[in-house]
Scaffold this active site. Structure first.
Site, PDB file in Angstrom:
ATOM      1  CG  ASP A 104      -0.082   0.389   2.724  1.00  0.00           C
ATOM      2  OD1 ASP A 104       0.847   0.341   2.496  1.00  0.00           O
ATOM      3  OD2 ASP A 104      -0.780  -0.152   3.607  1.00  0.00           O
ATOM      4  CB  ALA A 105      -0.205   5.136  -0.483  1.00  0.00           C
ATOM      5  CB  THR A 107       3.753  -0.707   3.550  1.00  0.00           C
ATOM      6  OG1 THR A 107       2.818  -0.405   4.028  1.00  0.00           O
ATOM      7  CG2 THR A 107       5.008  -1.231   4.090  1.00  0.00           C
ATOM      8  CB  CYS A 173     -12.823   3.710  -4.419  1.00  0.00           C
ATOM      9  SG  CYS A 173     -11.782   3.795  -5.521  1.00  0.00           S
TER      10      CYS A 173
END
EC number: 4.1.1.36
Length: 204
Positions: A104-105, A107, A173
């Site tokens: 993810d962004a 990490t 999303c």
């Protein structure tokens, strides 16, 4: 309950499996962890262990992951005194390959900056750069398109890590665009390609 030791006893070299350490972070793509592990286990000669962040746990059930799974609490529960094992070091020694899927962004930013504030990022910070590390970015398109993302991905590549690029699709999303984790089949194929380059595994 004390976690199972990550480093099995020495076995004859002909029985030695290729050890894959899967890191999973808090992207919705962590929903695919059970499928990813299942497909990896279908590959002959692979042994799999998982390291999870706390946020990643929101997206899957541990009961659906049929391998040893470690999280932050295990690091501290296993270490009580100076002679006790240090889990993130034991794991980096145990593994032949590390696969971070999804990355993810949050990490991604930590790893690019050298931050190591949980079990997974400690393993990555201590990683042996002579061993392959594959990473699969996964984030919303708006986050993927931020200029920092390209810089951080480039930094990981400069470390010698190998990107399995994200893909364009309709995200959870509802947005359409780049940022979805690569398909499980693509990830497994990349692991198999690395495995084919390591026909003989040195006994650690």
């Amino acid at each position: 309950m004390e976690p199972k030791a990550p480093c099995p006893a020495a076995v004859p070299s002909e029985e030695r499996k290729f050890r894959v350490l899967v890191g999973v972070t808090g992207s919705v793509a962590a929903l695919k962890l059970p499928l990813l592990v299942s497909k990896l286990l279908d590959v002959p000669g692979l042994e799999v262990t998982v390291v999870t962040t706390e946020r990643a746990k929101h997206f899957y059930s541990p009961q659906d992951v049929p391998v040893t799974l470690y999280s932050d609490a295990d690091e501290w529960e296993m270490w009580k005194r100076r002679s006790d094992p240090v889990l993130h070091i034991d794991l980096r020694r145990w593994a032949d390959l590390m696969l971070v899927a999804p990355l993810d962004a949050n990490t991604l930013g930590k790893v690019a900056s050298g931050i190591c504030d949980n079990l997974l990022t400690c393993v990555i910070r201590a990683w042996d750069l002579n061993k392959p590390l594959l990473f699969c970015p996964a984030m919303n398109t708006a986050m993927w398109e931020h200029p920092l993302t390209a810089q951080q991905v480039a930094q990981l590549k400069a470390f010698g890590y190998v990107e399995i690029p994200c893909v364009s699709k309709k995200l959870v999303c509802g947005d359409q665009g780049l940022g979805a984790m690569a398909e499980v089949e693509t990830i497994v194929a990349k692991v198999q390609a690395v495995l084919s380059q390591h026909g003989s595994i040195q006994q650690s």
